[in-house]
Design a protein around this motif. Structure first.
Motif, short mmCIF file in Angstrom:
data_model
loop_
_atom_site.label_atom_id
_atom_site.label_comp_id
_atom_site.label_asym_id
_atom_site.label_seq_id
_atom_site.Cartn_x
_atom_site.Cartn_y
_atom_site.Cartn_z
N ILE A 36 0.82 -1.23 0.00
CA ILE A 36 0.00 0.00 0.00
C ILE A 36 0.85 1.27 0.00
CG2 ILE A 36 -2.02 -1.09 1.04
CD1 ILE A 36 -1.18 0.13 3.74
N GLY A 37 2.16 1.12 0.13
CA GLY A 37 3.01 2.31 0.10
C GLY A 37 4.47 1.91 0.02
N TYR A 38 5.31 2.87 -0.32
CA TYR A 38 6.74 2.56 -0.42
C TYR A 38 7.57 3.82 -0.23
CZ TYR A 38 5.63 4.10 -5.13
OH TYR A 38 5.15 4.83 -6.21
N ILE A 39 8.85 3.59 0.09
CA ILE A 39 9.81 4.69 0.24
C ILE A 39 11.15 4.23 -0.30
CG2 ILE A 39 10.46 4.01 2.62
CD1 ILE A 39 10.57 7.08 3.24
N CYS A 40 11.86 5.11 -1.00
CA CYS A 40 13.22 4.82 -1.47
C CYS A 40 14.14 5.91 -0.97
CB CYS A 40 13.29 4.78 -2.99
SG CYS A 40 12.47 3.35 -3.70
N VAL A 41 15.26 5.49 -0.39
CA VAL A 41 16.24 6.41 0.19
C VAL A 41 17.62 5.98 -0.30
CG1 VAL A 41 17.21 7.29 2.36
CG2 VAL A 41 14.82 6.58 2.28
N ARG A 42 18.46 6.96 -0.63
CA ARG A 42 19.87 6.68 -0.94
C ARG A 42 20.72 7.18 0.21
NH1 ARG A 42 22.16 7.26 -6.49
NH2 ARG A 42 20.65 6.04 -7.72
N ARG A 43 21.48 6.29 0.78
CA ARG A 43 22.33 6.68 1.91
C ARG A 43 23.75 6.90 1.42
NH1 ARG A 43 23.19 3.95 7.82
NH2 ARG A 43 25.02 5.16 8.21
N MET A 44 24.28 8.09 1.65
CA MET A 44 25.68 8.37 1.30
C MET A 44 26.44 8.57 2.60
SD MET A 44 24.54 10.54 -1.94
CE MET A 44 22.82 10.38 -1.61
N VAL A 45 27.65 9.08 2.54
CA VAL A 45 28.47 9.12 3.74
C VAL A 45 27.79 9.93 4.85
CG1 VAL A 45 30.73 9.75 4.68
CG2 VAL A 45 30.54 8.89 2.34
N ASP A 46 27.53 11.20 4.57
CA ASP A 46 26.95 12.05 5.62
C ASP A 46 25.61 12.63 5.21
OD1 ASP A 46 27.85 13.67 3.67
OD2 ASP A 46 29.05 14.98 4.96
N GLU A 47 25.01 12.04 4.17
CA GLU A 47 23.73 12.54 3.71
C GLU A 47 22.90 11.37 3.21
OE1 GLU A 47 24.19 16.57 1.81
OE2 GLU A 47 22.99 15.55 0.28
N ALA A 48 21.62 11.40 3.52
CA ALA A 48 20.70 10.40 2.96
C ALA A 48 19.61 11.18 2.24
CB ALA A 48 20.11 9.54 4.06
N HIS A 49 19.22 10.69 1.06
CA HIS A 49 18.28 11.44 0.23
C HIS A 49 17.00 10.61 0.06
CE1 HIS A 49 18.57 14.85 -2.77
NE2 HIS A 49 17.32 14.49 -2.76
N ILE A 50 15.87 11.16 0.46
CA ILE A 50 14.59 10.48 0.21
C ILE A 50 14.22 10.76 -1.24
CG2 ILE A 50 12.14 10.29 0.81
CD1 ILE A 50 12.83 10.98 3.67
N LEU A 51 14.21 9.70 -2.05
CA LEU A 51 13.96 9.86 -3.50
C LEU A 51 12.49 9.62 -3.83
CD1 LEU A 51 17.01 7.83 -4.87
CD2 LEU A 51 16.83 10.30 -4.56
N LYS A 52 11.82 8.78 -3.05
CA LYS A 52 10.43 8.42 -3.33
C LYS A 52 9.68 8.16 -2.05
CE LYS A 52 9.59 8.21 -7.68
NZ LYS A 52 8.57 9.06 -8.28
N LEU A 53 8.44 8.62 -2.02
CA LEU A 53 7.53 8.24 -0.93
C LEU A 53 6.14 8.30 -1.53
CD1 LEU A 53 6.68 7.75 2.06
CD2 LEU A 53 6.53 10.24 2.29
N ALA A 54 5.39 7.23 -1.47
CA ALA A 54 4.01 7.27 -1.98
C ALA A 54 3.16 6.24 -1.25
CB ALA A 54 3.98 6.99 -3.49
N VAL A 55 1.89 6.60 -1.10
CA VAL A 55 0.90 5.72 -0.47
C VAL A 55 -0.28 5.61 -1.44
CG1 VAL A 55 -0.69 5.51 1.50
CG2 VAL A 55 1.63 6.41 1.85
N HIS A 56 -0.83 4.43 -1.58
CA HIS A 56 -1.99 4.24 -2.47
C HIS A 56 -3.10 5.19 -2.02
CE1 HIS A 56 -5.44 2.51 -4.44
NE2 HIS A 56 -4.61 1.84 -5.21
N PRO A 57 -3.78 5.88 -2.97
CA PRO A 57 -4.82 6.85 -2.58
C PRO A 57 -5.86 6.29 -1.62
CG PRO A 57 -4.38 7.03 -4.93
CD PRO A 57 -3.56 5.87 -4.42
N ALA A 58 -6.19 5.01 -1.72
CA ALA A 58 -7.22 4.42 -0.85
C ALA A 58 -6.74 4.28 0.60
CB ALA A 58 -7.62 3.05 -1.39
N PHE A 59 -5.43 4.43 0.82
CA PHE A 59 -4.88 4.23 2.18
C PHE A 59 -4.24 5.50 2.74
CE2 PHE A 59 -5.29 0.04 0.43
CZ PHE A 59 -5.75 -0.71 1.50
N ARG A 60 -4.47 6.65 2.05
CA ARG A 60 -3.85 7.89 2.53
C ARG A 60 -4.55 8.43 3.76
NH1 ARG A 60 -2.65 10.57 -3.40
NH2 ARG A 60 -1.14 8.95 -3.98
#
Ligand SMILES: CC(C)(COP(=O)(O)OP(=O)(O)OC[C@H]1O[C@@H](n2cnc3c(N)ncnc32)[C@H](O)[C@@H]1OP(=O)(O)O)[C@@H](O)C(=O)NCCC(=O)NCCS
Length: 153
Positions: free
Chosen positions: A60-84
């Motif tokens: 029903i939802g997902y998140i993608c994060v890239r972790r680097m040395v001193d920084e992590a970047h949230i690239l994606k976050l989404a939840v199915h409209p029926a579960f928001r």
């Protein structure tokens, strides 16, 4: 939904049909299946999915994060409209913040459309601060981004 009602696990093959469906329902500029596969193959990538533990097990939802040395970047976050608006997005970000990046000492950064009040409020509620505006960062439609960050130091 509470944390006890949602299972969070690594994104994997069986999630992908549903992830692509949610992606199409959530973004004007979408990632393709190949984009997700490239991200999953990246050594610094962390992609998690959420599903109800007592339901039929659908993603029903997902998140993608890239972790680097001193920084992590949230690239994606989404939840199915029926579960928001049932705390699924918050649970995914909290899982990254409190579990995956538990020992992290850097900053978590993300960009969000200036019009995306739902996401900006979600990130604010978890302690993220708006840093600055990145002009015309988005296409389809063209729009500025707010750069937001949470400092773990
Ligand atoms: C942004 C998104 C992930 C939020 O997921 P969600 O599961 O609905 O969010 P939550 O239920 O955890 O909401 C947490 C907080 O965010 C804010 N929020 C969420 N949806 C909101 C809405 N439609 N309007 C206003 N505030 C909202 C609220 O402050 C909420 O706290 P509350 O429940 O105490 O009011 C979801 O709307 C989504 O998938 N949108 C499309 C994709 C997207 O924009 N992703 C973000 C890209 S940076």
């Amino acid at each position: 939904m509470s944390a006890a009602e949602i299972g969070i696990s690594d994104m994997a093959g069986p999630d992908m049909a549903r992830v692509i469906e949610i992606e199409k329902l959530s973004f004007s500029h979408k990632w393709s299946l190949n984009d997700f596969i490239s991200e999953l193959l990246h050594p610094e990538s962390i992609c998690k999915t959420a599903r109800p533990v007592d339901g039929i097990g659908i993603t029903i939802g997902y998140i993608c994060v890239r972790r680097m040395v001193d920084e992590a970047h949230i690239l994606k976050l989404a939840v199915h409209p029926a579960f928001r608006q049932r705390q699924v997005g918050s649970l995914l970000v909290r899982h990254i913040k409190d579990e995956v990046l538990r020992d992290f000492k850097g900053k978590v950064i993300l960009e969000v459309r200036v019009s995306n009040i739902a996401a900006i409020r979600l990130y604010n509620s978890l302690g993220f601060k708006s840093l600055y505006i990145r002009r015309r960062y988005y296409a389809e439609p063209e729009e500025d981004a707010v750069v937001m960050a949470l400092d773990f130091k």
